[in-house]
Design an enzyme around this catalytic site. Structure first.
Site, PDB file in Angstrom:
ATOM      1  N   SER A   1       0.844  -1.197   0.000  1.00 18.53           N
ATOM      2  CA  SER A   1       0.000   0.000   0.000  1.00 18.53           C
ATOM      3  C   SER A   1       0.874   1.240   0.000  1.00 18.53           C
ATOM      4  O   SER A   1       1.695   1.437   0.904  1.00 18.53           O
ATOM      5  CB  SER A   1      -0.891   0.016   1.245  1.00 18.53           C
ATOM      6  OG  SER A   1      -1.395   1.325   1.433  1.00 18.53           O
TER       7      SER A   1
ATOM      8  N   HIS B   1      -1.315  -1.303  -4.209  1.00 18.98           N
ATOM      9  CA  HIS B   1      -2.564  -0.957  -3.504  1.00 18.98           C
ATOM     10  C   HIS B   1      -2.600   0.556  -3.282  1.00 18.98           C
ATOM     11  O   HIS B   1      -1.685   1.129  -2.699  1.00 18.98           O
ATOM     12  CB  HIS B   1      -2.619  -1.717  -2.176  1.00 18.98           C
ATOM     13  CG  HIS B   1      -3.914  -1.579  -1.447  1.00 18.98           C
ATOM     14  ND1 HIS B   1      -5.038  -2.297  -1.779  1.00 18.98           N
ATOM     15  CD2 HIS B   1      -4.276  -0.794  -0.400  1.00 18.98           C
ATOM     16  CE1 HIS B   1      -6.035  -1.978  -0.969  1.00 18.98           C
ATOM     17  NE2 HIS B   1      -5.601  -1.052  -0.124  1.00 18.98           N
TER      18      HIS B   1
ATOM     19  N   ASP C   1      -4.664   3.619  -1.811  1.00 16.57           N
ATOM     20  CA  ASP C   1      -5.702   3.966  -0.835  1.00 16.57           C
ATOM     21  C   ASP C   1      -6.204   5.390  -1.035  1.00 16.57           C
ATOM     22  O   ASP C   1      -5.441   6.349  -0.908  1.00 16.57           O
ATOM     23  CB  ASP C   1      -5.142   3.830   0.587  1.00 16.57           C
ATOM     24  CG  ASP C   1      -5.040   2.384   1.021  1.00 16.57           C
ATOM     25  OD1 ASP C   1      -6.050   1.667   0.915  1.00 16.57           O
ATOM     26  OD2 ASP C   1      -3.948   1.979   1.475  1.00 16.57           O
TER      27      ASP C   1
ATOM     28  N   GLY D   1      -8.737   4.251   7.390  1.00 13.48           N
ATOM     29  CA  GLY D   1      -8.409   5.661   7.594  1.00 13.48           C
ATOM     30  C   GLY D   1      -6.933   5.908   7.821  1.00 13.48           C
ATOM     31  O   GLY D   1      -6.435   6.978   7.502  1.00 13.48           O
TER      32      GLY D   1
ATOM     33  N   GLY E   1      -2.784   4.016   8.102  1.00 11.21           N
ATOM     34  CA  GLY E   1      -1.855   2.893   8.047  1.00 11.21           C
ATOM     35  C   GLY E   1      -1.275   2.642   9.426  1.00 11.21           C
ATOM     36  O   GLY E   1      -1.487   3.418  10.357  1.00 11.21           O
ATOM     37  N   GLY E   2      -0.570   1.543   9.553  1.00 12.00           N
ATOM     38  CA  GLY E   2       0.185   1.269  10.768  1.00 12.00           C
ATOM     39  C   GLY E   2      -0.637   0.871  11.980  1.00 12.00           C
ATOM     40  O   GLY E   2      -0.151   0.933  13.106  1.00 12.00           O
TER      41      GLY E   2
ATOM     42  N   GLY F   1      -2.721  -4.076   8.972  1.00  7.54           N
ATOM     43  CA  GLY F   1      -1.935  -4.747  10.011  1.00  7.54           C
ATOM     44  C   GLY F   1      -1.344  -6.073   9.577  1.00  7.54           C
ATOM     45  O   GLY F   1      -0.956  -6.884  10.422  1.00  7.54           O
TER      46      GLY F   1
ATOM     47  N   GLY G   1       1.202  -2.247   4.028  1.00  7.22           N
ATOM     48  CA  GLY G   1       1.699  -0.882   3.903  1.00  7.22           C
ATOM     49  C   GLY G   1       2.981  -0.714   4.685  1.00  7.22           C
ATOM     50  O   GLY G   1       4.093  -0.852   4.151  1.00  7.22           O
ATOM     51  N   SER G   2       2.821  -0.462   5.992  1.00  3.92           N
ATOM     52  CA  SER G   2       3.993  -0.217   6.824  1.00  3.92           C
ATOM     53  C   SER G   2       4.924  -1.424   6.873  1.00  3.92           C
ATOM     54  O   SER G   2       6.148  -1.261   6.990  1.00  3.92           O
ATOM     55  CB  SER G   2       3.555   0.185   8.237  1.00  3.92           C
ATOM     56  OG  SER G   2       2.535  -0.663   8.702  1.00  3.92           O
TER      57      SER G   2
HETATM   58  C1  DX5 Z   1      -6.231   1.629   5.771  1.00  7.25           C
HETATM   59  C2  DX5 Z   1      -5.810   1.255   4.378  1.00  7.25           C
HETATM   60  C3  DX5 Z   1      -4.750   0.205   4.318  1.00  7.25           C
HETATM   61  C4  DX5 Z   1      -3.474   0.616   4.973  1.00  7.25           C
HETATM   62  C5  DX5 Z   1      -2.749  -0.609   5.417  1.00  7.25           C
HETATM   63  O1  DX5 Z   1      -7.359   2.429   5.741  1.00  7.25           O
HETATM   64  O2  DX5 Z   1      -6.908   0.779   3.632  1.00  7.25           O
HETATM   65  O3  DX5 Z   1      -4.512  -0.200   2.985  1.00  7.25           O
HETATM   66  O4  DX5 Z   1      -2.653   1.347   4.152  1.00  7.25           O
HETATM   67  O5  DX5 Z   1      -1.620  -0.178   6.089  1.00  7.25           O
HETATM   68  P1  DX5 Z   1      -0.819  -1.129   7.081  1.00  7.25           P
HETATM   69  O6  DX5 Z   1      -0.374  -2.312   6.275  1.00  7.25           O
HETATM   70  O7  DX5 Z   1       0.289  -0.267   7.557  1.00  7.25           O
HETATM   71  O8  DX5 Z   1      -1.790  -1.528   8.164  1.00  7.25           O
HETATM   72 ZN    ZN Z   2      -6.490  -0.217   1.600  1.00 10.85          ZN
END
Ligand code: DX5
Ligand code: ZN
Length: 220
Positions: free
Chosen positions: A8, A33, A35, A142, A144-145, A177, A197-198
């Site tokens: 992401s 991905h 967002d 909303g 990440g992380g 997550g 993402g993270s």
């Molecule tokens: C949250 C996003 C996710 C997010 C995931 O609203 O839809 O795609 O970026 O981030 P991580 O992997 O850091 O939880």
């Molecule tokens: Zn997403």
């Protein structure tokens, strides 16, 4: 079963986005991905079709647009023109779910339906056959992380059961997550597409991280 890793861009360096998507493609990612947040459906604001179009020439990978916006329909064609390949939306964010699914397909993209942790799967009852993707959020959307919400695990298994019953190829994506340490447990419930993402962009060596995720899934 094919598995897909979808970094992401929410966790990427936004000052160097082109370079970041090229780097994860080179590192073995399967999807980008993307967002999209509107400070209305979710309490955060990110990027729109202009940024999608700007990234499009930088990667060959499919762009997996996750719309966290309300309303949905007005913006769908803009993302299709901007080079999106998959477009997912949340059922609470549109008045007419079936119409939005059809609209995404008419625009030449693959439609996905996204479920928050507490959104009931009943929305699949009359929609699943028309979808190419079910996106299960394992955090509240909303940001990440955030921490993976474990109560989503049985929900993944239930969606896998429903998808298999259709006999169609519908991807089951888990978002929020996802990390090296929990990816195997999530896959064991039937997910095949993993947003990270993270867990990817927060590490120095993207290829090593994606490689380790595949190793934990038993595919290298
Ligand atoms: C949250 C996003 C996710 C997010 C995931 O609203 O839809 O795609 O970026 O981030 P991580 O992997 O850091 O939880
Ligand atoms: Zn997403």
């Amino acid at each position: 079963m094919a598995i897909r890793i979808a970094p992401s861009i929410l966790a990427a360096d936004f000052a160097r986005l082109g370079e970041e998507v090229r780097a994860v493609e080179a590192a073995g990612a399967d999807l980008i991905h993307f967002d999209v947040m509107d400070n209305h459906y979710v309490p955060n604001l990110t990027v729109g079709p202009l940024v999608c179009a700007a990234l499009r020439p930088h990667v060959r990978l499919p762009i997996d647009v996750h719309l966290m916006v309300k309303p949905v329909d007005r913006i769908v064609a803009d993302f299709a023109r901007a080079g999106a390949n998959l477009i997912s939306f949340h059922p609470e964010a549109t008045e007419h779910i079936d119409r939005t699914i059809a609209l995404i397909r008419e625009c030449g993209c693959k439609p996905g339906l996204a479920f928050n942790p507490a959104t009931p799967l009943a929305y699949l009852d009359h929609a699943l056959e028309k979808l190419d993707l079910v996106l299960l959020m394992s955090v509240n959307p909303g940001f990440g992380g955030q921490q993976f919400i474990g109560s989503v695990l049985p929900k993944i298994a239930e969606v896998r059961r429903r998808i298999d019953a259709t006999g169609r190829e519908i991807w089951l994506e888990v978002d929020g997550g996802v990390k090296i340490d929990n990816i195997a447990e999530i896959a064991a419930r039937g997910a095949d597409t993993f947003v990270a993402g993270s867990a990817v962009f927060g590490t120095p060596d993207y290829a090593a991280t994606i490689g380790e995720m595949r190793a934990r899934l038993g595919v290298v």
